[in-house]
Scaffold this active site. Structure first.
Site, PDB file in Angstrom:
ATOM      1  N   ARG A   1      29.627   4.028  60.717  1.00  0.00           N
ATOM      2  CA  ARG A   1      30.642   4.237  59.955  1.00  0.00           C
ATOM      3  C   ARG A   1      31.212   2.830  59.328  1.00  0.00           C
ATOM      4  O   ARG A   1      32.268   2.911  58.785  1.00  0.00           O
ATOM      5  CB  ARG A   1      31.778   5.090  60.493  1.00  0.00           C
ATOM      6  CG  ARG A   1      31.121   6.491  60.734  1.00  0.00           C
ATOM      7  CD  ARG A   1      31.113   7.182  59.363  1.00  0.00           C
ATOM      8  NE  ARG A   1      30.456   8.590  59.598  1.00  0.00           N
ATOM      9  CZ  ARG A   1      29.222   8.942  59.360  1.00  0.00           C
ATOM     10  NH1 ARG A   1      28.376   8.011  58.786  1.00  0.00           N
ATOM     11  NH2 ARG A   1      28.849   9.953  59.400  1.00  0.00           N
TER      12      ARG A   1
ATOM     13  N   ASP B   1      16.718   4.385  55.084  1.00  0.00           N
ATOM     14  CA  ASP B   1      17.745   4.437  56.006  1.00  0.00           C
ATOM     15  C   ASP B   1      17.440   5.501  56.996  1.00  0.00           C
ATOM     16  O   ASP B   1      17.099   6.737  56.865  1.00  0.00           O
ATOM     17  CB  ASP B   1      18.924   5.166  55.323  1.00  0.00           C
ATOM     18  CG  ASP B   1      20.321   5.281  55.670  1.00  0.00           C
ATOM     19  OD1 ASP B   1      20.397   4.726  56.896  1.00  0.00           O
ATOM     20  OD2 ASP B   1      21.054   5.810  54.977  1.00  0.00           O
TER      21      ASP B   1
ATOM     22  N   GLU C   1      11.121  11.934  52.662  1.00  0.00           N
ATOM     23  CA  GLU C   1      11.331  12.083  54.086  1.00  0.00           C
ATOM     24  C   GLU C   1      10.340  11.607  54.786  1.00  0.00           C
ATOM     25  O   GLU C   1       9.245  12.124  54.596  1.00  0.00           O
ATOM     26  CB  GLU C   1      12.062  13.666  54.203  1.00  0.00           C
ATOM     27  CG  GLU C   1      13.321  13.778  53.516  1.00  0.00           C
ATOM     28  CD  GLU C   1      13.546  15.323  53.808  1.00  0.00           C
ATOM     29  OE1 GLU C   1      13.053  15.913  54.611  1.00  0.00           O
ATOM     30  OE2 GLU C   1      14.596  15.617  53.337  1.00  0.00           O
TER      31      GLU C   1
ATOM     32  N   SER D   1      25.390   2.591  54.525  1.00  0.00           N
ATOM     33  CA  SER D   1      24.696   3.463  53.502  1.00  0.00           C
ATOM     34  C   SER D   1      25.233   3.245  52.017  1.00  0.00           C
ATOM     35  O   SER D   1      24.421   3.164  51.005  1.00  0.00           O
ATOM     36  CB  SER D   1      24.427   4.821  54.044  1.00  0.00           C
ATOM     37  OG  SER D   1      23.594   4.981  55.207  1.00  0.00           O
TER      38      SER D   1
ATOM     39  N   HIS E   1      24.571  13.830  53.121  1.00  0.00           N
ATOM     40  CA  HIS E   1      24.244  12.780  52.700  1.00  0.00           C
ATOM     41  C   HIS E   1      23.317  13.003  51.113  1.00  0.00           C
ATOM     42  O   HIS E   1      23.511  12.294  50.272  1.00  0.00           O
ATOM     43  CB  HIS E   1      23.112  11.846  53.527  1.00  0.00           C
ATOM     44  CG  HIS E   1      24.132  11.357  54.569  1.00  0.00           C
ATOM     45  ND1 HIS E   1      24.424   9.974  54.182  1.00  0.00           N
ATOM     46  CD2 HIS E   1      24.177  11.493  55.752  1.00  0.00           C
ATOM     47  CE1 HIS E   1      25.260   9.287  55.232  1.00  0.00           C
ATOM     48  NE2 HIS E   1      25.112  10.069  56.220  1.00  0.00           N
TER      49      HIS E   1
ATOM     50  N   ALA F   1      14.187   8.431  53.751  1.00  0.00           N
ATOM     51  CA  ALA F   1      15.171   9.103  54.997  1.00  0.00           C
ATOM     52  C   ALA F   1      14.350   9.196  56.059  1.00  0.00           C
ATOM     53  O   ALA F   1      13.120   9.650  55.927  1.00  0.00           O
ATOM     54  CB  ALA F   1      15.717  10.323  54.460  1.00  0.00           C
TER      55      ALA F   1
ATOM     56  N   GLY G   1      27.524  -1.507  62.506  1.00  0.00           N
ATOM     57  CA  GLY G   1      28.077  -0.273  63.197  1.00  0.00           C
ATOM     58  C   GLY G   1      28.170   0.944  62.738  1.00  0.00           C
ATOM     59  O   GLY G   1      28.111   1.217  61.336  1.00  0.00           O
TER      60      GLY G   1
END
Length: 172
Positions: free
Chosen positions: A10, A78, A60, A14, A48, A32, A8
């Protein structure tokens, strides 16, 4: 090798993935997948970036992750949720087309040498989406997560910062 980490918001996904990558490489890659939609999200992305050290190479990419320079590297991707959002919008909210495109990208990653730590959210464990598009995306996310987990050598579920191994390479 694919290591899949879900959980979930938080839950520590990561952080755990980055620590895992740094144990495997002194020069890991961070892919990313986010598209920056607003100022609040831009601040989150900047935070981040600050949290990662100079040893990280950052790429990215909103899609075509398998075409990025990640071969023979340890890469944290991520995250699936944002990557899938990008594909969903590109495919005009067509679930079947989006899922097929996503699976093709995962298969492309599987064809590469390297260690790929793929992070995803378990969005189907929360409140039922109020809109049709939200419900479509929740279903899509669930099917995408199942696909990655089925292909992964390891699958880890994060809860309150703690890892729960669902599948490890010795079980495959």
């Amino acid at each position: 090798m694919i290591i899949y980490i879900s959980g979930g918001a938080r839950s520590g996904k990561s952080r755990f993935a980055q620590e895992m990558a740094l144990k495997r490489s002194m020069e890991p890659v961070y892919v990313a997948t986010a598209k920056v939609w607003d100022e609040n999200f831009a601040e989150r992305v900047a935070r981040h970036k600050r949290e990662r050290g100079p040893e990280w190479t950052c790429i990215e990419a909103e899609r075509n992750i398998h075409l990025q320079p990640i071969m023979d590297r340890v890469a944290v991707i991520d995250c699936v949720t944002l990557w899938l959002t990008n594909l969903f919008m590109t495919c005009q909210e067509d679930i079947e087309k989006t899922l097929a495109t996503f699976k093709a990208e995962i298969d492309g990653i599987l064809a590469l040498k390297g260690t790929f730590i793929i992070i995803s959210n378990e969005i189907g464990m929360g409140v039922h989406a109020a809109t049709e598009v939200g419900r479509k995306f929740t279903d899509l996310q669930g099917w995408a997560n199942q696909y990655v987990a089925s292909k992964a050598d390891e699958a880890i579920f994060m809860v309150s910062g703690l890892p729960l191994w669902l599948k490890n390479s010795s079980q495959k």
